[in-house]
Design a protein around this motif. Structure first.
Motif, PDB file in Angstrom:
ATOM      1  N   ASN A  15       0.844  -0.996   0.284  1.00 27.37           N
ATOM      2  CA  ASN A  15      -0.082   0.044  -0.042  1.00 27.37           C
ATOM      3  C   ASN A  15       0.610   1.029   0.080  1.00 27.37           C
ATOM      4  OD1 ASN A  15      -2.716   1.596   0.061  1.00 27.37           O
ATOM      5  ND2 ASN A  15      -2.775   1.330   2.896  1.00 27.37           N
ATOM      6  N   PRO A  16       1.452   1.598  -0.399  1.00 30.06           N
ATOM      7  CA  PRO A  16       2.104   2.458  -0.627  1.00 30.06           C
ATOM      8  C   PRO A  16       1.208   3.912  -1.481  1.00 30.06           C
ATOM      9  CG  PRO A  16       2.813   1.248  -2.760  1.00 30.06           C
ATOM     10  CD  PRO A  16       2.016   0.402  -2.353  1.00 30.06           C
ATOM     11  N   MET A  17       2.006   5.293  -0.635  1.00 32.62           N
ATOM     12  CA  MET A  17       1.494   6.295  -0.757  1.00 32.62           C
ATOM     13  C   MET A  17       2.287   7.733  -2.217  1.00 32.62           C
ATOM     14  SD  MET A  17      -0.849   6.579   2.382  1.00 32.62           S
ATOM     15  CE  MET A  17       0.361   7.013   3.793  1.00 32.62           C
ATOM     16  N   VAL A  18       1.678   7.475  -3.231  1.00 32.10           N
ATOM     17  CA  VAL A  18       2.684   8.231  -3.688  1.00 32.10           C
ATOM     18  C   VAL A  18       2.084   9.953  -4.458  1.00 32.10           C
ATOM     19  CG1 VAL A  18       3.286   8.185  -6.229  1.00 32.10           C
ATOM     20  CG2 VAL A  18       3.260   5.922  -4.904  1.00 32.10           C
ATOM     21  N   THR A  19       2.508  10.108  -3.824  1.00 34.32           N
ATOM     22  CA  THR A  19       2.366  11.721  -4.409  1.00 34.32           C
ATOM     23  C   THR A  19       3.034  12.440  -5.428  1.00 34.32           C
ATOM     24  OG1 THR A  19       0.977  12.098  -2.224  1.00 34.32           O
ATOM     25  CG2 THR A  19       1.150  14.477  -3.538  1.00 34.32           C
ATOM     26  N   VAL A  20       2.716  13.074  -6.705  1.00 34.44           N
ATOM     27  CA  VAL A  20       3.064  13.522  -7.894  1.00 34.44           C
ATOM     28  C   VAL A  20       2.935  15.558  -7.428  1.00 34.44           C
ATOM     29  CG1 VAL A  20       4.180  14.235 -10.216  1.00 34.44           C
ATOM     30  CG2 VAL A  20       3.790  12.073  -8.364  1.00 34.44           C
ATOM     31  N   ILE A  21       3.858  16.380  -7.126  1.00 36.37           N
ATOM     32  CA  ILE A  21       4.109  17.618  -7.347  1.00 36.37           C
ATOM     33  C   ILE A  21       4.328  18.409  -8.225  1.00 36.37           C
ATOM     34  CG2 ILE A  21       4.029  19.724  -5.661  1.00 36.37           C
ATOM     35  CD1 ILE A  21       3.972  17.627  -3.432  1.00 36.37           C
ATOM     36  N   MET A  22       3.835  19.387  -8.921  1.00 32.58           N
ATOM     37  CA  MET A  22       4.480  20.192  -9.392  1.00 32.58           C
ATOM     38  C   MET A  22       5.221  21.174  -8.648  1.00 32.58           C
ATOM     39  SD  MET A  22       3.460  19.430 -12.979  1.00 32.58           S
ATOM     40  CE  MET A  22       4.040  21.462 -13.414  1.00 32.58           C
ATOM     41  N   LEU A  23       6.412  21.197  -9.094  1.00 34.72           N
ATOM     42  CA  LEU A  23       7.244  22.436  -8.363  1.00 34.72           C
ATOM     43  C   LEU A  23       7.347  23.500  -8.540  1.00 34.72           C
ATOM     44  CD1 LEU A  23       9.817  20.417  -7.273  1.00 34.72           C
ATOM     45  CD2 LEU A  23       7.874  21.127  -6.027  1.00 34.72           C
ATOM     46  N   GLU A  24       7.443  23.636  -9.828  1.00 35.79           N
ATOM     47  CA  GLU A  24       7.161  25.146 -11.451  1.00 35.79           C
ATOM     48  C   GLU A  24       7.076  23.895 -13.115  1.00 35.79           C
ATOM     49  OE1 GLU A  24      11.392  27.410 -13.142  1.00 35.79           O
ATOM     50  OE2 GLU A  24      11.270  26.647 -11.122  1.00 35.79           O
ATOM     51  N   PHE A  25       6.723  24.798 -13.891  1.00 38.47           N
ATOM     52  CA  PHE A  25       5.372  25.147 -15.155  1.00 38.47           C
ATOM     53  C   PHE A  25       7.288  25.233 -15.773  1.00 38.47           C
ATOM     54  CE2 PHE A  25       1.860  25.038 -12.487  1.00 38.47           C
ATOM     55  CZ  PHE A  25       1.596  24.310 -12.704  1.00 38.47           C
ATOM     56  N   ARG A  26       6.601  24.519 -16.687  1.00 45.50           N
ATOM     57  CA  ARG A  26       7.952  25.125 -18.102  1.00 45.50           C
ATOM     58  C   ARG A  26       7.496  26.651 -18.201  1.00 45.50           C
ATOM     59  NH1 ARG A  26       4.927  20.861 -20.147  1.00 45.50           N
ATOM     60  NH2 ARG A  26       3.769  21.187 -22.452  1.00 45.50           N
ATOM     61  N   PRO A  27       8.468  27.417 -18.994  1.00 43.42           N
ATOM     62  CA  PRO A  27       8.182  28.973 -18.803  1.00 43.42           C
ATOM     63  C   PRO A  27       7.073  29.314 -20.376  1.00 43.42           C
ATOM     64  CG  PRO A  27      10.337  28.245 -20.029  1.00 43.42           C
ATOM     65  CD  PRO A  27       9.756  26.833 -18.656  1.00 43.42           C
ATOM     66  N   VAL A  28       6.805  30.379 -20.234  1.00 40.31           N
ATOM     67  CA  VAL A  28       6.159  30.739 -21.217  1.00 40.31           C
ATOM     68  C   VAL A  28       6.696  32.267 -21.989  1.00 40.31           C
ATOM     69  CG1 VAL A  28       3.585  30.762 -20.368  1.00 40.31           C
ATOM     70  CG2 VAL A  28       4.713  32.593 -19.965  1.00 40.31           C
ATOM     71  N   TYR A  29       6.639  32.131 -23.955  1.00 40.07           N
ATOM     72  CA  TYR A  29       7.594  33.045 -23.961  1.00 40.07           C
ATOM     73  C   TYR A  29       6.825  34.146 -24.110  1.00 40.07           C
ATOM     74  CZ  TYR A  29      10.610  29.121 -23.374  1.00 40.07           C
ATOM     75  OH  TYR A  29      11.443  27.851 -22.925  1.00 40.07           O
ATOM     76  N   VAL A  30       7.386  35.567 -24.730  1.00 37.81           N
ATOM     77  CA  VAL A  30       6.723  36.895 -24.852  1.00 37.81           C
ATOM     78  C   VAL A  30       7.709  37.095 -26.170  1.00 37.81           C
ATOM     79  CG1 VAL A  30       5.217  38.667 -25.145  1.00 37.81           C
ATOM     80  CG2 VAL A  30       5.720  37.088 -22.641  1.00 37.81           C
ATOM     81  N   PHE A  31       7.462  37.350 -26.786  1.00 36.70           N
ATOM     82  CA  PHE A  31       8.332  37.893 -28.141  1.00 36.70           C
ATOM     83  C   PHE A  31       7.639  39.042 -28.967  1.00 36.70           C
ATOM     84  CE2 PHE A  31       9.912  37.348 -33.202  1.00 36.70           C
ATOM     85  CZ  PHE A  31      11.029  37.499 -32.551  1.00 36.70           C
ATOM     86  N   GLY A  32       8.475  39.784 -29.124  1.00 32.37           N
ATOM     87  CA  GLY A  32       7.633  41.298 -30.507  1.00 32.37           C
ATOM     88  C   GLY A  32       7.645  42.063 -29.729  1.00 32.37           C
ATOM     89  N   GLU A  33       6.632  43.612 -29.585  1.00 35.65           N
ATOM     90  CA  GLU A  33       6.478  44.762 -29.068  1.00 35.65           C
ATOM     91  C   GLU A  33       6.184  44.365 -27.621  1.00 35.65           C
ATOM     92  OE1 GLU A  33       8.015  47.068 -30.914  1.00 35.65           O
ATOM     93  OE2 GLU A  33       8.557  45.775 -32.029  1.00 35.65           O
ATOM     94  N   VAL A  34       7.381  43.852 -26.637  1.00 35.48           N
ATOM     95  CA  VAL A  34       6.560  44.548 -25.805  1.00 35.48           C
ATOM     96  C   VAL A  34       7.586  44.791 -24.995  1.00 35.48           C
ATOM     97  CG1 VAL A  34       4.199  42.685 -25.096  1.00 35.48           C
ATOM     98  CG2 VAL A  34       7.265  42.075 -25.108  1.00 35.48           C
ATOM     99  N   LYS A  35       7.529  45.881 -23.830  1.00 30.39           N
ATOM    100  CA  LYS A  35       9.103  46.169 -23.225  1.00 30.39           C
ATOM    101  C   LYS A  35       9.836  46.020 -23.086  1.00 30.39           C
ATOM    102  CE  LYS A  35       6.874  50.515 -21.946  1.00 30.39           C
ATOM    103  NZ  LYS A  35       5.377  51.310 -21.318  1.00 30.39           N
ATOM    104  N   THR A  36      10.021  44.110 -22.491  1.00 29.60           N
ATOM    105  CA  THR A  36      11.075  42.921 -21.418  1.00 29.60           C
ATOM    106  C   THR A  36      10.401  41.439 -22.220  1.00 29.60           C
ATOM    107  OG1 THR A  36      10.958  44.115 -19.793  1.00 29.60           O
ATOM    108  CG2 THR A  36      12.436  41.806 -19.632  1.00 29.60           C
ATOM    109  N   PRO A  37      10.920  41.661 -23.779  1.00 30.55           N
ATOM    110  CA  PRO A  37      10.426  40.354 -23.695  1.00 30.55           C
ATOM    111  C   PRO A  37      11.350  39.108 -23.544  1.00 30.55           C
ATOM    112  CG  PRO A  37      11.263  41.561 -25.817  1.00 30.55           C
ATOM    113  CD  PRO A  37      11.400  42.202 -24.778  1.00 30.55           C
ATOM    114  N   GLY A  38      10.561  37.531 -23.308  1.00 31.38           N
ATOM    115  CA  GLY A  38      11.790  37.168 -22.981  1.00 31.38           C
ATOM    116  C   GLY A  38      10.735  35.940 -22.737  1.00 31.38           C
TER     117      GLY A  38
END
Length: 179
Positions: free
Chosen positions: A95-118
């Motif tokens: 009867n193992p008790m297993v949990t998988v937790i999200m620590l950090e999602f992969r990033p999203v990217y902003v490109f083009g005419e914004v003040k700080t693309p990245g």
């Protein structure tokens, strides 16, 4: 008396709405399909040697103690927890008790005419409008009506609204205005 009842009603409604929003975020995280770049933690109760933190690489495979190779990409954290639990139960642990937790999602990217693309950290509930705000807002040359999204599966969404949902790995493209 009516004033007190009104205040109690407003407070109750506020609490209900915040609980609902929190539940929606948890549901979104539970339905989330893992991909390369996500940070997760696998916890097995009372088994520190079977618990680990990791970043999913492009292969999406890990070698997990006792059970061998485990495919992570394209599965929800809950599906992985069930898979590990079932495989550990098959001759290794009672009867193992297993949990998988999200620590950090992969990033999203902003490109083009914004003040700080990245690249920016994804958070459940992210929209085009929010990611533009995080990127410092539009530049003076931005075409606010010409916003595209390239999904992580290479699907291109043209001329999206600022209320459009953003997902991990998405690229938001803000085109330049001609005037």
């Amino acid at each position: 008396m009516k004033k007190i009842i009104s205040i109690i009603l407003v407070l109750t409604l506020s609490l209900f709405m915040s609980t609902l929003a929190s539940a929606a975020s948890r549901t979104e995280a539970n339905d989330y399909l893992l991909g390369a770049g996500d940070h997760i933690q696998i916890l097995v109760f009372n088994e520190p040697d079977l618990s680990m933190k990791l970043i999913i690489d492009s292969s999406g495979n890990i070698m997990y103690p006792l059970i061998g190779q485990l495919q992570l990409i394209g599965k929800t954290p809950n599906q992985i927890a069930i898979d590990i639990r079932n495989r550990l139960k098959d001759g290794y642990l009672n009867n193992p008790m297993v949990t998988v937790i999200m620590l950090e999602f992969r990033p999203v990217y902003v490109f083009g005419e914004v003040k700080t693309p990245g690249s920016y950290e994804y958070q459940p509930g992210l929209t085009v409008e929010k990611v533009i705000a995080v990127a410092g807002g539009f530049t003076d040359r931005a075409d606010r009506n010409d916003i595209d999204i390239r999904r992580s599966n290479d699907q291109l969404l043209k001329d999206v609204k600022v209320t459009q949902a953003i997902y991990p790995g998405d690229i938001v493209i803000i085109d330049q205005s001609f005037f």
